[in-house]
Design a protein around this motif. Structure first.
Motif, short mmCIF file in Angstrom:
data_model
loop_
_atom_site.label_atom_id
_atom_site.label_comp_id
_atom_site.label_asym_id
_atom_site.label_seq_id
_atom_site.Cartn_x
_atom_site.Cartn_y
_atom_site.Cartn_z
N UNK A 66 -11.43 -26.58 -26.17
CA UNK A 66 -10.51 -25.59 -26.71
C UNK A 66 -11.12 -24.20 -26.75
N UNK A 67 -12.48 -24.13 -26.75
CA UNK A 67 -13.19 -22.86 -26.88
C UNK A 67 -14.29 -22.78 -25.82
N UNK A 68 -13.93 -22.80 -24.56
CA UNK A 68 -14.94 -22.89 -23.50
C UNK A 68 -15.92 -21.73 -23.44
N UNK A 69 -15.53 -20.56 -23.98
CA UNK A 69 -16.40 -19.39 -23.92
C UNK A 69 -17.26 -19.22 -25.17
N UNK A 70 -17.10 -20.13 -26.13
CA UNK A 70 -17.86 -20.02 -27.38
C UNK A 70 -19.13 -20.86 -27.28
N UNK A 71 -20.30 -20.27 -27.50
CA UNK A 71 -21.55 -21.03 -27.42
C UNK A 71 -21.73 -21.96 -28.63
N UNK A 72 -22.50 -23.00 -28.44
CA UNK A 72 -22.86 -23.86 -29.57
C UNK A 72 -23.99 -23.21 -30.36
N UNK A 73 -24.16 -23.63 -31.59
CA UNK A 73 -25.29 -23.15 -32.38
C UNK A 73 -26.60 -23.51 -31.68
N UNK A 74 -26.64 -24.70 -31.07
CA UNK A 74 -27.86 -25.13 -30.38
C UNK A 74 -28.19 -24.19 -29.23
N UNK A 75 -27.19 -23.75 -28.50
CA UNK A 75 -27.42 -22.81 -27.40
C UNK A 75 -28.07 -21.53 -27.92
N UNK A 76 -27.72 -21.18 -29.14
CA UNK A 76 -28.20 -19.93 -29.73
C UNK A 76 -29.49 -20.11 -30.52
N UNK A 77 -30.06 -21.32 -30.46
CA UNK A 77 -31.35 -21.56 -31.08
C UNK A 77 -31.34 -22.17 -32.47
N UNK A 78 -30.17 -22.63 -32.92
CA UNK A 78 -30.07 -23.22 -34.26
C UNK A 78 -29.51 -24.63 -34.14
#
Length: 322
Positions: free
Chosen positions: A232-244
């Protein structure tokens, strides 16, 4: 004396025969009257939206009216505490949530119920956490918000669906991992939290994927707390992608009071299984950002036990286990 004994024996045998004949049809006839479906949060939240989608199909499957009502307060604990004291006849069912029903008894000795008292009938959906701000917010990315929070401790306010909920835990995890101090503001459900962000009363919301989908034109989603990006949110990164390393969210299902007959639980779990496989229900749930789950009573009960151990460990790591 002998005649009296024979007469007494005859009466007893006749009574037992009547009970044997009448008891089975009464149980087999369930349900015979309307079922009250209690929602533990405000109207307009995920639990309410789901119940409203289920309601017409559930009525058709069960053959009786289903009346959706609300018992609000304590992050759901008011409704769940009342449930464990309700007559276990299958005519009052309650929407329940994970991790709420685990976190509340773990962190509050006076939750009013124990996790195992809520007899799981079915777990039918899950929704990952998302961190949202308004589209006109100064924060364009998660790092923007974190940098500001580091410079202004406790100034950033993060709203959520209640205390000791997935939203609350997600916020606490972010605070710990990002080494920031935000102020968590608990509301009486998502239905009350969303207007607070819309009105600018909180800086951000730790909320769920359906809110992100529903308010995609008014909210900017900074991150999603899932293993991988959601469709539903393909352009939203995961927290893990951002280092958390934050993977958190809510599971929703339906429960009954302790002591509810197995036959009644079976009837309800079969009914909800049919409801959640109905094409119209599937389409609506998917469109709104819900992931459908299909866990009946036995599997769902084991799942609660497994998650209880997981949350005990997690709360210990976060220093929150009392």
């Amino acid at each position: 004396m002998r005649r009296s004994a024979i007469r007494l024996r005859t009466v007893i045998l006749w009574t037992l025969a009547v009970l044997a004949v009448t008891a089975a049809p009464v149980l087999a006839a369930y349900p015979e009257r309307p079922i009250t479906y209690v929602i533990a949060f405000n109207p307009g939240g995920e639990s309410d939206i789901t119940a409203r989608i289920q309601e017409p199909v559930l009525e058709k499957v069960m053959g009786v009216d289903v009346v959706v009502t609300y018992k609000i307060g304590g992050g759901g604990s008011v409704a769940w505490a009342e449930t464990v004291r309700t007559r276990p006849d299958g005519y009052t069912i309650v929407g329940h949530n994970l991790p709420h029903i685990i976190l509340q008894p773990l962190q509050r000795g006076d939750a009013g119920y124990k996790t195992e008292q809520l007899q799981t009938v079915y777990w039918f959906e899950s929704t990952p956490n998302v961190l949202a701000v308004r589209t006109d917010s100064q924060f364009k990315t998660l790092q923007d918000l974190i940098d500001y929070a580091r410079e202004h401790p406790e100034v950033v306010t993060v709203g959520g669906s209640g205390s000791n909920t997935a939203n609350h835990l997600g916020t606490l995890a972010l605070n710990k991992l990002a080494k920031v101090k935000t102020t968590y503001i608990p509301f009486t459900g998502t239905g009350a939290a969303v207007p607070a962000l819309l009105g600018g009363h909180v800086t951000a919301l730790m909320t769920y994927t359906p809110v992100a989908v529903q308010y995609k034109d008014r909210f900017r989603i900074l991150a999603v707390a899932s293993d991988q990006r959601v469709s539903w949110l393909p352009d939203v990164p995961t927290f893990r992608e951002l280092g958390y390393d934050i993977v958190e969210g809510a599971y929703r299902g339906v429960a009954v009071p302790p002591g509810t007959p197995k036959e009644v639980i079976k009837a309800l779990e079969d009914a909800f299984d049919k409801v959640m496989r109905d094409p119209k229900v599937v389409e609506q749930m998917d469109r709104l950002g819900f992931k459908i789950e299909y866990m009946k009573s036995e599997e769902g009960t084991r799942f609660v036990q497994e998650r209880t151990e997981f949350y005990k460990s997690l709360l210990g790591e976060l220093g929150l286990l009392q």
